[in-house]
Design a protein around this motif. Structure first.
Motif, PDB file in Angstrom:
ATOM      1  N   TRP A 275      32.578  20.900  25.003  1.00 13.17           N
ATOM      2  CA  TRP A 275      31.143  21.185  25.081  1.00 13.17           C
ATOM      3  C   TRP A 275      30.343  20.054  24.433  1.00 13.17           C
ATOM      4  O   TRP A 275      29.352  19.583  24.985  1.00 13.17           O
ATOM      5  N   LEU A 276      30.778  19.652  23.244  1.00 13.83           N
ATOM      6  CA  LEU A 276      30.039  18.622  22.501  1.00 13.83           C
ATOM      7  C   LEU A 276      30.053  17.290  23.236  1.00 13.83           C
ATOM      8  O   LEU A 276      29.058  16.556  23.232  1.00 13.83           O
ATOM      9  N   ALA A 277      31.165  16.985  23.882  1.00 15.15           N
ATOM     10  CA  ALA A 277      31.240  15.733  24.637  1.00 15.15           C
ATOM     11  C   ALA A 277      30.309  15.764  25.839  1.00 15.15           C
ATOM     12  O   ALA A 277      29.727  14.732  26.220  1.00 15.15           O
ATOM     13  N   ARG A 278      30.144  16.934  26.466  1.00 15.03           N
ATOM     14  CA  ARG A 278      29.169  17.051  27.554  1.00 15.03           C
ATOM     15  C   ARG A 278      27.764  16.772  27.057  1.00 15.03           C
ATOM     16  O   ARG A 278      26.960  16.138  27.730  1.00 15.03           O
ATOM     17  N   THR A 279      27.450  17.290  25.874  1.00 13.34           N
ATOM     18  CA  THR A 279      26.132  17.043  25.292  1.00 13.34           C
ATOM     19  C   THR A 279      25.957  15.575  24.955  1.00 13.34           C
ATOM     20  O   THR A 279      24.892  14.991  25.161  1.00 13.34           O
ATOM     21  N   GLY A 280      26.996  14.958  24.383  1.00 13.85           N
ATOM     22  CA  GLY A 280      26.945  13.533  24.083  1.00 13.85           C
ATOM     23  C   GLY A 280      26.278  13.202  22.769  1.00 13.85           C
ATOM     24  O   GLY A 280      25.892  12.052  22.539  1.00 13.85           O
ATOM     25  N   GLY A 281      26.107  14.191  21.881  1.00 13.91           N
ATOM     26  CA  GLY A 281      25.488  13.912  20.592  1.00 13.91           C
ATOM     27  C   GLY A 281      23.984  13.836  20.684  1.00 13.91           C
ATOM     28  O   GLY A 281      23.357  14.430  21.560  1.00 13.91           O
ATOM     29  N   ASN A 282      23.383  13.102  19.779  1.00 17.08           N
ATOM     30  CA  ASN A 282      21.927  12.984  19.746  1.00 17.08           C
ATOM     31  C   ASN A 282      21.415  12.449  21.071  1.00 17.08           C
ATOM     32  O   ASN A 282      21.930  11.470  21.609  1.00 17.08           O
ATOM     33  N   ARG A 283      20.336  13.079  21.594  1.00 14.00           N
ATOM     34  CA  ARG A 283      19.847  12.739  22.932  1.00 14.00           C
ATOM     35  C   ARG A 283      18.387  12.275  22.911  1.00 14.00           C
ATOM     36  O   ARG A 283      17.676  12.374  23.901  1.00 14.00           O
ATOM     37  N   SER A 284      17.943  11.758  21.780  1.00 14.66           N
ATOM     38  CA  SER A 284      16.586  11.194  21.734  1.00 14.66           C
ATOM     39  C   SER A 284      16.468  10.103  22.787  1.00 14.66           C
ATOM     40  O   SER A 284      17.300   9.199  22.863  1.00 14.66           O
ATOM     41  N   GLY A 285      15.436  10.193  23.599  1.00 20.56           N
ATOM     42  CA  GLY A 285      15.234   9.187  24.635  1.00 20.56           C
ATOM     43  C   GLY A 285      15.981   9.457  25.914  1.00 20.56           C
ATOM     44  O   GLY A 285      15.863   8.690  26.869  1.00 20.56           O
ATOM     45  N   SER A 286      16.728  10.543  25.971  1.00 26.86           N
ATOM     46  CA  SER A 286      17.426  10.906  27.218  1.00 26.86           C
ATOM     47  C   SER A 286      17.252  12.391  27.504  1.00 26.86           C
ATOM     48  O   SER A 286      16.591  12.772  28.466  1.00 26.86           O
ATOM     49  N   GLY A 287      17.807  13.269  26.652  1.00 28.79           N
ATOM     50  CA  GLY A 287      17.717  14.696  26.890  1.00 28.79           C
ATOM     51  C   GLY A 287      16.502  15.356  26.289  1.00 28.79           C
ATOM     52  O   GLY A 287      16.201  16.505  26.610  1.00 28.79           O
ATOM     53  N   ILE A 288      15.814  14.645  25.404  1.00 32.30           N
ATOM     54  CA  ILE A 288      14.588  15.184  24.816  1.00 32.30           C
ATOM     55  C   ILE A 288      13.566  14.068  24.691  1.00 32.30           C
ATOM     56  O   ILE A 288      13.919  12.901  24.436  1.00 32.30           O
ATOM     57  N   GLY A 289      12.308  14.408  24.936  1.00 33.94           N
ATOM     58  CA  GLY A 289      11.207  13.473  24.769  1.00 33.94           C
ATOM     59  C   GLY A 289      10.031  14.207  24.159  1.00 33.94           C
ATOM     60  O   GLY A 289      10.056  15.435  24.005  1.00 33.94           O
ATOM     61  N   ALA A 290       9.013  13.452  23.790  1.00 37.71           N
ATOM     62  CA  ALA A 290       7.843  14.064  23.162  1.00 37.71           C
ATOM     63  C   ALA A 290       6.575  13.382  23.646  1.00 37.71           C
ATOM     64  O   ALA A 290       6.586  12.198  24.014  1.00 37.71           O
ATOM     65  N   VAL A 291       5.495  14.151  23.634  1.00 40.67           N
ATOM     66  CA  VAL A 291       4.170  13.650  24.010  1.00 40.67           C
ATOM     67  C   VAL A 291       3.182  14.179  22.978  1.00 40.67           C
ATOM     68  O   VAL A 291       3.248  15.356  22.599  1.00 40.67           O
ATOM     69  N   ASP A 292       2.274  13.309  22.504  1.00 43.93           N
ATOM     70  CA  ASP A 292       1.326  13.773  21.505  1.00 43.93           C
ATOM     71  C   ASP A 292       0.011  14.218  22.133  1.00 43.93           C
ATOM     72  O   ASP A 292      -0.149  14.226  23.361  1.00 43.93           O
ATOM     73  N   TRP A 293      -0.936  14.601  21.288  1.00 40.52           N
ATOM     74  CA  TRP A 293      -2.230  15.141  21.733  1.00 40.52           C
ATOM     75  C   TRP A 293      -3.068  14.120  22.487  1.00 40.52           C
ATOM     76  O   TRP A 293      -3.965  14.488  23.226  1.00 40.52           O
ATOM     77  N   PHE A 294      -2.751  12.822  22.340  1.00 40.88           N
ATOM     78  CA  PHE A 294      -3.462  11.775  23.082  1.00 40.88           C
ATOM     79  C   PHE A 294      -2.776  11.419  24.394  1.00 40.88           C
ATOM     80  O   PHE A 294      -3.293  10.622  25.165  1.00 40.88           O
ATOM     81  N   GLY A 295      -1.560  11.963  24.620  1.00 40.02           N
ATOM     82  CA  GLY A 295      -0.813  11.647  25.826  1.00 40.02           C
ATOM     83  C   GLY A 295       0.210  10.546  25.649  1.00 40.02           C
ATOM     84  O   GLY A 295       0.837  10.127  26.625  1.00 40.02           O
TER      85      GLY A 295
END
Length: 384
Positions: A275-295
């Protein structure tokens, strides 16, 4: 996110399809939207450095709808409305409904203090998949951490109101030197109040949290806290309570629990590793992203000193899948760039160099070793 409950029990959980890639077609990232900077609390560890009122120039309703259109085109499965305090946006429910209509699952990260019974019912009727409410200890500690007396009672009322209307709800607890001794009490609260889920966050010292570096736990204490989380989760599993218990922002937990399972339940350990190998560890910039109040778009919600583009100028997908974006390319193939212990670690397949925002916050070097890792040199294969 790492599901401790799934690792120990094998139970099916809501986030499995996203976390472990159990889908036939690829999906875009989960997106955290800091929809406003306004907040009615002044939390000491707030990564967004929220303010009493909204920032000048926040996305308008029409701009937010165009942003959500772009998320739908990029096949984003989940939009997490965060802040500040997202319920302070006057168009909050309008935008939640709009996201759902575009096929995106809306979830909320809130301090819970504004969730009356009526608001809880509106959240339920809007089709919100999950409400995460932040508590950082019992009453005294929580109110001190959040700098507003009475915040605990209001948040707990918000939780109870969600439970009463059948809205799926969970707690979010950031672990610090000041509050870690309340972890056991949080487990008691989850059972007592029939709360579905709890996420234990490891501290990331960005935003106002940059003043809390001395509040992070030493490695030995982190291990004790994770041991307690494992012990209490195992107790829930034995009693069939069906709670989801997760830790967030530190993939050292994945390795630590895998090594423990290898000693006690080798068959389960190998299943967990897959399971963990499928996730691949930390996914900042691939599996998760963020947008702020200015876009502005970022690799994750804690890495807001590295903007990737702005949704007022380009659609989210055009920014996220831009082949010329150097930082995103590096994050998606980061292993050769990692330094020190992280670069030499034997567990990169399931950790992926852990949390870059924390490394940069402490070492002023994006590719430095993550100081949040509490594993020994021997455990990660660099002893000697």
């Amino acid at each position: 996110m790492l599901s401790i409950s799934k690792m120990l029990s094998g139970q099916e959980e809501v986030g499995d399809a996203l976390r472990y890639h159990f889908r036939e077609r690829p999906v875009g990232p989960v997106v955290v939207w800091n929809s406003t900077r306004a907040c009615n609390l002044r939390c000491r560890h707030c990564y967004a450095s929220a303010t009493p009122g909204p920032a000048e120039g926040e996305l308008t309703t029409a701009e937010a709808q165009r942003f959500i259109d772009g998320l739908a085109e990029a096949n984003v499965p989940v939009l997490l409305f965060s802040g500040g305090e997202p319920l302070l946006r006057p168009d909050f429910f309008e935008l939640v409904n709009y996201a759902r209509e575009r096929g995106i699952r809306p979830v909320i990260s809130t301090n819970g203090t504004l969730i009356t019974r009526e608001v809880a019912q509106r959240i339920k009727e809007a089709g919100v998949g999950y409400v995460g409410i932040s508590l950082d200890g019992l009453e005294e500690l929580n109110d001190r951490m959040r700098a507003v007396k009475g915040a605990y009672k209001l948040a707990l009322t918000g939780i109870k109101n969600c439970v009463a209307v059948g809205q799926r709800v969970g707690l979010r607890f950031t672990i610090t030197r000041e509050n870690y001794q309340d972890v056991a009490a949080i487990f008691d609260l989850v059972e007592q109040e029939e709360i579905n889920r709890v996420c234990f966050y490891h501290l990331v010292t960005v935003g106002r949290g940059r003043n809390l570096r001395e509040e992070d736990l030493d490695p030995a204490t982190k291990r004790k806290v994770v041991d307690l989380i494992i012990e209490r989760t195992a107790d829930f599993v034995r009693r069939g309570l069906g709670k989801e218990i997760l830790t967030v922002d530190n993939h050292a937990d994945a390795v630590y629990i895998y090594l423990k399972l290898r000693q006690t339940n080798p068959a389960r350990a190998e299943e967990v590793y897959a399971w963990l190998a499928r996730t691949g560890g930390n996914r900042s910039g691939s599996g998760i992203g963020a947008v702020d109040w200015f876009g502005n778009v970022y690799p994750d919600q804690f890495t807001q000193n590295h903007p990737l583009g702005n949704v007022r100028e380009r659609k989210f997908g055009e920014i996220w899948y831009d082949p010329q974006n150097e930082l995103l390319n590096q994050l998606r193939n980061r292993k050769p760039l990692l330094k020190g212990r992280c670069g030499a670690c034997r567990w990169l397949e399931i950790c992926n160099g852990n949390f870059r925002a924390r490394a940069e916050a402490v070492h002023n070097d994006f590719w430095a070793p993550d100081p949040g890792c509490y594993l020994t040199d021997e455990e990660i294969g660099v002893a000697g």
